[in-house]
Design a protein around this motif. Structure first.
Motif, PDB file in Angstrom:
ATOM      1  N   LEU A 150       0.841  -1.192   0.000  1.00  0.00           N
ATOM      2  CA  LEU A 150       0.000   0.000   0.000  1.00  0.00           C
ATOM      3  C   LEU A 150       0.876   1.242   0.000  1.00  0.00           C
ATOM      4  O   LEU A 150       1.936   1.249   0.640  1.00  0.00           O
ATOM      5  N   ASN A 151       0.438   2.269  -0.704  1.00  0.00           N
ATOM      6  CA  ASN A 151       1.039   3.592  -0.553  1.00  0.00           C
ATOM      7  C   ASN A 151       0.180   4.338   0.450  1.00  0.00           C
ATOM      8  O   ASN A 151      -0.866   4.891   0.112  1.00  0.00           O
ATOM      9  N   LEU A 152       0.613   4.335   1.705  1.00  0.00           N
ATOM     10  CA  LEU A 152      -0.187   4.945   2.756  1.00  0.00           C
ATOM     11  C   LEU A 152      -0.291   6.457   2.606  1.00  0.00           C
ATOM     12  O   LEU A 152      -1.230   7.076   3.118  1.00  0.00           O
ATOM     13  N   SER A 153       0.660   7.052   1.902  1.00  0.00           N
ATOM     14  CA  SER A 153       0.617   8.505   1.695  1.00  0.00           C
ATOM     15  C   SER A 153      -0.383   8.906   0.621  1.00  0.00           C
ATOM     16  O   SER A 153      -0.644  10.092   0.432  1.00  0.00           O
ATOM     17  N   ALA A 154      -0.950   7.899  -0.077  1.00  0.00           N
ATOM     18  CA  ALA A 154      -1.918   8.186  -1.129  1.00  0.00           C
ATOM     19  C   ALA A 154      -3.285   7.577  -0.834  1.00  0.00           C
ATOM     20  O   ALA A 154      -4.206   7.727  -1.624  1.00  0.00           O
ATOM     21  N   PHE A 155      -3.408   6.892   0.320  1.00  0.00           N
ATOM     22  CA  PHE A 155      -4.651   6.193   0.632  1.00  0.00           C
ATOM     23  C   PHE A 155      -5.276   6.766   1.891  1.00  0.00           C
ATOM     24  O   PHE A 155      -4.640   6.828   2.942  1.00  0.00           O
ATOM     25  N   ASN A 156      -6.521   7.195   1.778  1.00  0.00           N
ATOM     26  CA  ASN A 156      -7.262   7.711   2.935  1.00  0.00           C
ATOM     27  C   ASN A 156      -7.983   6.553   3.603  1.00  0.00           C
ATOM     28  O   ASN A 156      -8.989   6.059   3.118  1.00  0.00           O
ATOM     29  N   GLY A 157      -7.451   6.131   4.729  1.00  0.00           N
ATOM     30  CA  GLY A 157      -8.043   5.026   5.463  1.00  0.00           C
ATOM     31  C   GLY A 157      -8.806   5.480   6.680  1.00  0.00           C
ATOM     32  O   GLY A 157      -8.905   4.749   7.665  1.00  0.00           O
ATOM     33  N   GLY A 158      -9.360   6.662   6.617  1.00  0.00           N
ATOM     34  CA  GLY A 158     -10.113   7.194   7.731  1.00  0.00           C
ATOM     35  C   GLY A 158      -9.673   8.593   8.115  1.00  0.00           C
ATOM     36  O   GLY A 158     -10.426   9.361   8.707  1.00  0.00           O
ATOM     37  N   GLU A 159      -8.412   8.935   7.783  1.00  0.00           N
ATOM     38  CA  GLU A 159      -7.893  10.278   8.014  1.00  0.00           C
ATOM     39  C   GLU A 159      -7.020  10.666   6.826  1.00  0.00           C
ATOM     40  O   GLU A 159      -6.462   9.819   6.133  1.00  0.00           O
ATOM     41  N   THR A 160      -6.896  11.965   6.604  1.00  0.00           N
ATOM     42  CA  THR A 160      -6.118  12.458   5.464  1.00  0.00           C
ATOM     43  C   THR A 160      -4.686  11.962   5.562  1.00  0.00           C
ATOM     44  O   THR A 160      -4.012  12.168   6.583  1.00  0.00           O
ATOM     45  N   PRO A 161      -4.180  11.286   4.530  1.00  0.00           N
ATOM     46  CA  PRO A 161      -2.810  10.748   4.583  1.00  0.00           C
ATOM     47  C   PRO A 161      -1.767  11.852   4.465  1.00  0.00           C
ATOM     48  O   PRO A 161      -2.072  12.976   4.056  1.00  0.00           O
ATOM     49  N   ILE A 162      -0.525  11.528   4.808  1.00  0.00           N
ATOM     50  CA  ILE A 162       0.557  12.507   4.753  1.00  0.00           C
ATOM     51  C   ILE A 162       1.785  11.897   4.091  1.00  0.00           C
ATOM     52  O   ILE A 162       1.945  10.682   4.023  1.00  0.00           O
ATOM     53  N   SER A 163       2.640  12.752   3.575  1.00  0.00           N
ATOM     54  CA  SER A 163       3.998  12.377   3.178  1.00  0.00           C
ATOM     55  C   SER A 163       4.951  12.889   4.254  1.00  0.00           C
ATOM     56  O   SER A 163       4.553  13.613   5.170  1.00  0.00           O
ATOM     57  N   PHE A 164       6.230  12.531   4.140  1.00  0.00           N
ATOM     58  CA  PHE A 164       7.208  12.828   5.196  1.00  0.00           C
ATOM     59  C   PHE A 164       8.365  13.637   4.606  1.00  0.00           C
ATOM     60  O   PHE A 164       8.960  13.233   3.592  1.00  0.00           O
ATOM     61  N   THR A 165       8.676  14.754   5.237  1.00  0.00           N
ATOM     62  CA  THR A 165       9.745  15.634   4.762  1.00  0.00           C
ATOM     63  C   THR A 165      10.980  15.460   5.638  1.00  0.00           C
ATOM     64  O   THR A 165      10.912  15.571   6.871  1.00  0.00           O
ATOM     65  N   VAL A 166      12.092  15.194   4.970  1.00  0.00           N
ATOM     66  CA  VAL A 166      13.390  15.049   5.646  1.00  0.00           C
ATOM     67  C   VAL A 166      14.213  16.293   5.354  1.00  0.00           C
ATOM     68  O   VAL A 166      14.542  16.562   4.194  1.00  0.00           O
ATOM     69  N   PRO A 167      14.562  17.088   6.378  1.00  0.00           N
ATOM     70  CA  PRO A 167      15.338  18.310   6.126  1.00  0.00           C
ATOM     71  C   PRO A 167      16.829  18.016   5.959  1.00  0.00           C
ATOM     72  O   PRO A 167      17.346  17.013   6.472  1.00  0.00           O
ATOM     73  N   ALA A 168      17.521  18.881   5.247  1.00  0.00           N
ATOM     74  CA  ALA A 168      18.971  18.756   5.116  1.00  0.00           C
ATOM     75  C   ALA A 168      19.603  18.911   6.492  1.00  0.00           C
ATOM     76  O   ALA A 168      19.172  19.703   7.319  1.00  0.00           O
ATOM     77  N   GLY A 169      20.648  18.126   6.750  1.00  0.00           N
ATOM     78  CA  GLY A 169      21.353  18.217   8.028  1.00  0.00           C
ATOM     79  C   GLY A 169      20.707  17.427   9.136  1.00  0.00           C
ATOM     80  O   GLY A 169      21.204  17.419  10.273  1.00  0.00           O
ATOM     81  N   ASN A 170      19.564  16.737   8.854  1.00  0.00           N
ATOM     82  CA  ASN A 170      18.911  15.925   9.888  1.00  0.00           C
ATOM     83  C   ASN A 170      18.329  14.677   9.217  1.00  0.00           C
ATOM     84  O   ASN A 170      17.117  14.473   9.173  1.00  0.00           O
ATOM     85  N   LEU A 171      19.220  13.842   8.701  1.00  0.00           N
ATOM     86  CA  LEU A 171      18.814  12.719   7.866  1.00  0.00           C
ATOM     87  C   LEU A 171      18.359  11.505   8.664  1.00  0.00           C
ATOM     88  O   LEU A 171      17.791  10.575   8.084  1.00  0.00           O
ATOM     89  N   THR A 172      18.621  11.461   9.953  1.00  0.00           N
ATOM     90  CA  THR A 172      18.156  10.346  10.783  1.00  0.00           C
ATOM     91  C   THR A 172      16.924  10.791  11.569  1.00  0.00           C
ATOM     92  O   THR A 172      16.978  11.778  12.308  1.00  0.00           O
ATOM     93  N   GLN A 173      15.850  10.061  11.375  1.00  0.00           N
ATOM     94  CA  GLN A 173      14.565  10.449  11.955  1.00  0.00           C
ATOM     95  C   GLN A 173      13.950   9.288  12.752  1.00  0.00           C
ATOM     96  O   GLN A 173      14.153   8.112  12.429  1.00  0.00           O
ATOM     97  N   THR A 174      13.194   9.636  13.777  1.00  0.00           N
ATOM     98  CA  THR A 174      12.406   8.650  14.519  1.00  0.00           C
ATOM     99  C   THR A 174      11.035   8.527  13.871  1.00  0.00           C
ATOM    100  O   THR A 174      10.375   9.528  13.576  1.00  0.00           O
ATOM    101  N   PHE A 175      10.624   7.287  13.663  1.00  0.00           N
ATOM    102  CA  PHE A 175       9.317   7.020  13.055  1.00  0.00           C
ATOM    103  C   PHE A 175       8.622   5.943  13.876  1.00  0.00           C
ATOM    104  O   PHE A 175       9.262   4.993  14.350  1.00  0.00           O
ATOM    105  N   GLN A 176       7.286   6.063  14.033  1.00  0.00           N
ATOM    106  CA  GLN A 176       6.541   5.106  14.848  1.00  0.00           C
ATOM    107  C   GLN A 176       5.260   4.635  14.153  1.00  0.00           C
ATOM    108  O   GLN A 176       4.654   5.374  13.376  1.00  0.00           O
TER     109      GLN A 176
END
Length: 625
Positions: A150-176
């Motif tokens: 599934l492309n969860l960023s393109a599928f509305n499964g009950g709430e508006t989906p989102i994409s994720f932005t990674v800024p320069a200089g902070n390439l390691t991110q916590t995701f849950q």
């Protein structure tokens, strides 16, 4: 060399940014490599290690609820940019009760019980992509118990989906991610650059997507039954939404209108998908049919063990909530599958046994149980519906009721109980492939005639026709499906008592996708059955033959001695007398006369008289004293 450098420097900044972003390889995260909360496990099956949540009766409506139901990942990206979130999942056998989870509303550590921190991904049972060449977009046609993307960023499964932005200089991110329903398995997650097109094969291999969009067929034209005296509708769900308006002019929600979908948590209502279906019908002027109020499946688990009085109160609240939110419902399937699936734990009907926690509702006795009629619970349901929906056409709906006469007679008995109380306005007859395959259409038409004796319009509510052959493994077979459509559909569409037909899906994501019942492919191209169906419906002139004769009367009525006249006819050909269970008691042949005499040797009671004339069939009730 200098000229080439100058040309590069003169490129717009946005193009440079996209060029750099497009080089970012997809980031693959095996689901089991995160830090698992205590309620998660990580089994291995057929070589696939995945994560799944331990069974629990606790489902928070909009958030995981506790840290034990969360998995945390540390994800390092190759470069800055915007990424879509893809997931490889498998929905369990309970389908709509196994098909949801949460992902974080952006990067970072989330509060377990804060709704705003989480995006709900629900209704995943009939969406997704599993064929290697398919581009993983917004819906797809995946089924249960298979691995799919599934492309969860393109599928509305009950709430508006989102994409994720990674800024320069902070390439390691916590995701849950967080647990919602048990029975959902997650194998891996992939962050792929937004704007690229990833196939199933790309995602399986962790390979880069393409910047070239897939070539797809675009249907055009008005709904097939435009201008016809009866509708040809479609079931409405995420997989079936594309190009709906090019084919159908009536809307029925698939799972969104079932009580368990709307109120899986007590007093927390999820109307999102049902709102979407209703809004389409209102916007286009299509009839909207609510499916369904009462059923022995996909009901809220929480209602099963409430006291009967409290269950009845909740049923009233459910009816009232639907009536308030959707004031312009054209039709409602008040009770679904009464002869097959009672709302009763322990019921052993055709869909049983209904075990505790299966979603049967277990409110059969709260509605009156069998009672004195054998079907008091159905009568009570319709009495409530008439109260809350006084301006809506009330329908009953069931399957395998036109395939075999004994089933038809049983169904007709329930219908006549409702007709006698002025509680039902139409009769729903499902038309799944397993109901029509290898059944002569003459038999089905005869049983439709029998159901029409109740004097109410008939609706084919859930038509589908399979399209695979008996090869090993089964393969799509357009010719086989086309032949079956040509055998089945005209007999239903041209039946004078049938006022509308609803296809129970037409694209992959169809509940019988594995049986090839869809008639449009994932790339929107039309299979042979759909090409034929469009032409047939648009060009077939439906005869006025079959209209009820308003001038036809039975006299005297009541008939004191079983002797009466049929008057006001137009070339009467035959008169058939049935009891209220649909059993044919007498047939009188008439040589095209306007008046006919009938003598009955019957006990006192109510009977149904069917008058066959040159222009159609008219039904009347007769009381014998």
């Amino acid at each position: 060399m200098l000229l080439k450098k100058l040309r590069f420097l003169l490129l717009p900044c946005s193009l440079i940014a996209f060029s750099l972003q497009a080089q970012n390889a997809p980031v693959v995260q095996q689901a089991e490599t995160g830090t698992l909360g205590a309620d998660w496990t990580s089994p291995t099956q057929t070589g696939v290690q995945y994560v799944t949540v331990v069974p629990t009766a606790t489902i928070n409506a909009q958030n995981p609820g506790t840290a034990a139901r969360i998995i945390t990942y540390s994800v390092t990206f190759p470069g800055p940019g915007t990424y879509d979130l893809y997931a490889r999942i498998r929905v369990g056998a309970a389908a709509a009760n196994d098909d949801s989870f949460y992902y974080g509303n952006g990067f970072g550590t989330k509060l377990p019980a804060d709704d705003t921190n989480w995006i709900t991904a629900n209704q995943l049972s009939n969406v997704g992509y599993s064929n290697a060449t398919e581009v993983v977009a917004g819906a797809g046609g995946g089924q249960q118990q298979v691995w799919k993307w599934l492309n969860l960023s393109a599928f509305n499964g009950g709430e508006t989906p989102i994409s994720f932005t990674v800024p320069a200089g902070n390439l390691t991110q916590t995701f849950q991610i967080g647990a919602r329903e048990d029975g959902l398995d997650i194998d891996k997650l992939v962050f792929g650059t937004t704007g690229l097109y990833f196939t199933v094969a790309n995602l399986d291999a962790g390979a880069q997507g393409s910047s070239t969009p897939p070539t797809v067929f675009t249907p055009t034209g008005l709904p097939m039954a435009t201008g016809k005296p009866k509708y040809l509708g479609g079931v409405y769900s995420n997989p079936q939404k594309p190009f709906f308006n090019n084919y159908f002019n009536q809307v029925t929600p698939e799972n969104a209108g079932k009580w368990g979908s709307v109120e899986s948590t007590r007093n927390v209502m999820n109307w999102t998908e049902l709102d979407s279906a209703y809004a389409l019908a209102q916007r286009k002027g299509y009839p909207f049919k609510m499916h369904t109020l009462i059923w022995g499946a996909q009901q809220p688990i929480w209602i099963e063990n409430l006291p009967a009085s409290e269950q009845l109160m909740e049923i009233n609240e459910w009816f009232a909530a639907v009536a308030q939110r959707y004031p312009n419902i054209a039709q409602i399937e008040v009770v679904n599958e009464p002869t097959n699936d009672l709302p009763l734990n322990g019921s052993t009907g055709n869909n049983g046994p209904n075990t505790p926690g299966s979603g049967a509702g277990n409110y059969y006795n709260a509605l009156g149980g069998a009672g004195t009629t054998g079907w008091d619970w159905v009568i009570t349901s319709f009495q409530l519906a008439r109260q809350y929906f006084p301006n809506t056409q009330l329908l009953i709906n069931d399957y395998s009721v036109a395939s075999y006469t004994v089933n038809t007679q049983r169904y007709l008995g329930i219908i006549n109980l409702l007709v006698a109380r002025n509680l039902v306005d139409g009769v729903g007859i499902q038309g799944h492939a397993f109901e029509t395959r290898n059944i002569p259409m003459a038999n089905i038409v005869a049983n439709l005639n029998l159901l029409a004796t109740a004097g109410k319009p008939l609706y084919i509510t859930e038509l589908d026709i399979d399209g695979v052959n008996n090869a090993t493994p089964p393969a799509l077979d357009d010719a086989l499906q086309l032949a079956e459509y040509q055998r089945v559909f005209p007999a239903l569409w041209e039946h004078p008592a049938v006022r509308g037909i609803t296809l129970w899906g037409y694209r992959p994501g169809h509940w019988r996708t594995a049986q090839g019942a869809y008639i449009a492919n994932g790339d929107n191209t039309e299979r042979s059955a759909l090409v034929w169906l469009k032409n047939y419906v648009r060009t077939t002139v439906l005869s006025a033959k079959g209209q009820q004769n308003a001038n036809l009367t039975l006299h005297p009525n009541p008939a004191a001695d079983g002797h009466f006249l049929v008057q006001g006819g137009q070339k009467i050909q035959a008169i058939k007398v049935f009891d209220l269970n649909g059993r044919l008691l007498k047939t009188v042949s008439v040589p095209n006369q306007p008046v006919a005499e009938v003598n009955l040797d019957l006990v006192s009671g109510m009977y149904l008289v069917q008058v066959v004339e040159a222009q159609g069939v008219t039904s009347r009730k007769l009381i014998v004293e």
